[in-house]
Design an enzyme around this catalytic site. Structure first.
Site, PDB file in Angstrom:
ATOM      1  N   ARG A  11     -12.102  14.856  73.376  1.00 34.01           N
ATOM      2  CA  ARG A  11     -12.321  14.393  72.011  1.00 34.01           C
ATOM      3  C   ARG A  11     -11.925  15.474  71.013  1.00 34.01           C
ATOM      4  O   ARG A  11     -11.252  15.207  70.013  1.00 34.01           O
ATOM      5  CB  ARG A  11     -13.787  14.003  71.793  1.00 34.01           C
ATOM      6  CG  ARG A  11     -14.036  13.402  70.408  1.00 34.01           C
ATOM      7  CD  ARG A  11     -15.509  13.243  70.104  1.00 34.01           C
ATOM      8  NE  ARG A  11     -16.198  14.519  70.005  1.00 34.01           N
ATOM      9  CZ  ARG A  11     -16.119  15.338  68.947  1.00 34.01           C
ATOM     10  NH1 ARG A  11     -15.370  15.034  67.918  1.00 34.01           N
ATOM     11  NH2 ARG A  11     -16.780  16.470  68.923  1.00 34.01           N
ATOM     12  N   GLU A  71      -6.824  19.031  47.963  1.00 33.00           N
ATOM     13  CA  GLU A  71      -5.526  18.346  47.904  1.00 33.00           C
ATOM     14  C   GLU A  71      -5.360  17.396  49.089  1.00 33.00           C
ATOM     15  O   GLU A  71      -4.832  16.287  48.936  1.00 33.00           O
ATOM     16  CB  GLU A  71      -4.381  19.365  47.883  1.00 33.00           C
ATOM     17  CG  GLU A  71      -3.014  18.731  47.739  1.00 33.00           C
ATOM     18  CD  GLU A  71      -2.818  18.013  46.421  1.00 33.00           C
ATOM     19  OE1 GLU A  71      -2.375  16.839  46.439  1.00 33.00           O
ATOM     20  OE2 GLU A  71      -3.080  18.614  45.361  1.00 33.00           O
ATOM     21  N   HIS A  89      -3.720  -1.677  39.411  1.00 33.14           N
ATOM     22  CA  HIS A  89      -5.100  -2.138  39.308  1.00 33.14           C
ATOM     23  C   HIS A  89      -5.915  -1.010  38.691  1.00 33.14           C
ATOM     24  O   HIS A  89      -5.732   0.162  39.054  1.00 33.14           O
ATOM     25  CB  HIS A  89      -5.654  -2.520  40.679  1.00 33.14           C
ATOM     26  CG  HIS A  89      -6.963  -3.226  40.603  1.00 33.14           C
ATOM     27  ND1 HIS A  89      -8.145  -2.579  40.385  1.00 33.14           N
ATOM     28  CD2 HIS A  89      -7.257  -4.546  40.693  1.00 33.14           C
ATOM     29  CE1 HIS A  89      -9.133  -3.462  40.351  1.00 33.14           C
ATOM     30  NE2 HIS A  89      -8.620  -4.666  40.535  1.00 33.14           N
ATOM     31  N   LYS A  96      -7.183   7.297  41.813  1.00 33.04           N
ATOM     32  CA  LYS A  96      -6.152   8.335  41.847  1.00 33.04           C
ATOM     33  C   LYS A  96      -6.409   9.395  40.778  1.00 33.04           C
ATOM     34  O   LYS A  96      -6.226  10.592  41.036  1.00 33.04           O
ATOM     35  CB  LYS A  96      -4.766   7.720  41.663  1.00 33.04           C
ATOM     36  CG  LYS A  96      -4.283   6.979  42.890  1.00 33.04           C
ATOM     37  CD  LYS A  96      -2.866   6.497  42.675  1.00 33.04           C
ATOM     38  CE  LYS A  96      -2.274   5.965  43.954  1.00 33.04           C
ATOM     39  NZ  LYS A  96      -0.826   5.743  43.831  1.00 33.04           N
TER      40      LYS A  96
END
Length: 120
Positions: A11, A71, A89, A96
């Site tokens: 994993r 970032e 939209h 953003k």
């Protein structure tokens, strides 16, 4: 191993491989990330050299690494929004913009820490 849950070292290894893929994709597709990587590449050695204590070195280097982390998260938000659809939209634009504000905040923090540590 589709359909199976990885455990233990397998994993961890899979997570590491996925993380490297994320770094590569971000480097390839995001100019801002590349610029911030160059900043960190130049700034980390300078921060290690200029810091007069372990705490100062950790602050000078840590805020540069923090910019990269923020970032990466901003890019993940932007890519997800773009995946959902290309139509404009209000909520997509807001998401953003908020991610961009987080990056700007991390850059301001980095600048402030460097200034405060170096002006002693």
């Amino acid at each position: 191993m589709a359909g199976q849950h990885l455990k233990g070292f397998a994993r961890l290894y899979a997570a590491f491989v996925h993380s490297l893929s994320g770094f590569r994709a971000t480097w390839r597709h995001e100019e801002a990330f590349r610029q911030e990587c160059w900043l960190a590449l130049a700034g980390v050695p300078v921060g290690l050299w200029l810091g007069q204590s372990g705490i100062e070195r950790a602050l000078l280097v840590g805020v540069l690494i923090n910019v990269l982390i923020v970032e990466l998260l901003n890019t993940a938000v932007e890519v997800t929004i773009d995946r959902i659809g290309i139509e404009r939209h209000n909520l997509s634009g807001r998401a953003k913009d908020i991610g961009s504000a987080a990056v700007l905040s991390s850059l301001i923090l980095a600048g402030a820490v460097w200034l405060l540590v170096l002006i002693r």
